[in-house]
Design a protein around this motif. Structure first.
Motif, short mmCIF file in Angstrom:
data_model
loop_
_atom_site.label_atom_id
_atom_site.label_comp_id
_atom_site.label_asym_id
_atom_site.label_seq_id
_atom_site.Cartn_x
_atom_site.Cartn_y
_atom_site.Cartn_z
N GLU A 41 0.93 -1.27 0.04
CA GLU A 41 0.14 0.03 0.09
C GLU A 41 0.74 1.17 -0.08
N GLU A 42 1.99 1.31 0.77
CA GLU A 42 2.92 2.32 0.63
C GLU A 42 3.61 2.71 -0.58
N VAL A 43 4.08 1.57 -1.35
CA VAL A 43 4.54 1.66 -2.55
C VAL A 43 3.55 2.09 -3.62
N ALA A 44 2.31 1.83 -3.67
CA ALA A 44 1.32 1.98 -4.46
C ALA A 44 0.84 3.47 -4.24
N GLU A 45 0.98 4.05 -3.02
CA GLU A 45 0.66 5.48 -2.97
C GLU A 45 1.86 6.24 -3.38
N THR A 46 2.96 5.88 -3.25
CA THR A 46 4.34 6.40 -3.79
C THR A 46 4.03 6.71 -5.27
N LEU A 47 3.82 5.54 -5.89
CA LEU A 47 3.85 5.25 -7.37
C LEU A 47 2.62 6.31 -7.99
N GLY A 48 1.54 6.51 -7.16
CA GLY A 48 0.62 7.39 -7.50
C GLY A 48 1.02 8.76 -7.51
N GLU A 49 1.97 9.28 -6.53
CA GLU A 49 2.67 10.46 -6.55
C GLU A 49 3.54 10.66 -7.67
N TRP A 50 4.34 9.71 -7.83
CA TRP A 50 5.39 9.74 -8.95
C TRP A 50 4.96 9.92 -10.25
N PHE A 51 3.85 8.94 -10.53
CA PHE A 51 3.35 8.84 -11.80
C PHE A 51 1.89 9.25 -11.65
N PRO A 52 1.40 10.50 -11.61
CA PRO A 52 -0.04 10.69 -11.41
C PRO A 52 -0.83 9.95 -12.47
#
Length: 77
Positions: free
Chosen positions: A14-25
């Motif tokens: 879940e933390e990685v998914a959230e970070t990916l959403g921030e990095w790659f909107p």
């Protein structure tokens, strides 16, 4: 190309998914699912998986570094 990011712990995924959403909107926040991978026959061995698509090789290098920090790995799906 489809990539699967695999983790043993839900919180890590879940933390990685959230970070990916921030990095790659353009991805939005990728969904985390529980999945039994090939060769695993015990439900307790199921992993937490993020399915992503459309990232170039330069972006995948950044993703690999992030996934490594959470003891996960990337597979082509």
């Amino acid at each position: 190309m489809r990539q699967l990011l695999v983790f043993g712990e839900r919180d890590d995924a879940e933390e990685v998914a959230e970070t990916l959403g921030e990095w790659f909107p353009e991805l939005g926040v990728p969904r985390v699912v529980r999945e039994t991978l090939a060769g695993e026959d015990d439900a307790e061995d199921a992993q937490w998986v993020i399915d992503i698509q459309g990232l170039g090789e330069d972006m995948l290098a950044k993703v690999d570094h992030l996934v490594d920090q959470y003891d996960g790995w990337r597979e082509m799906g």
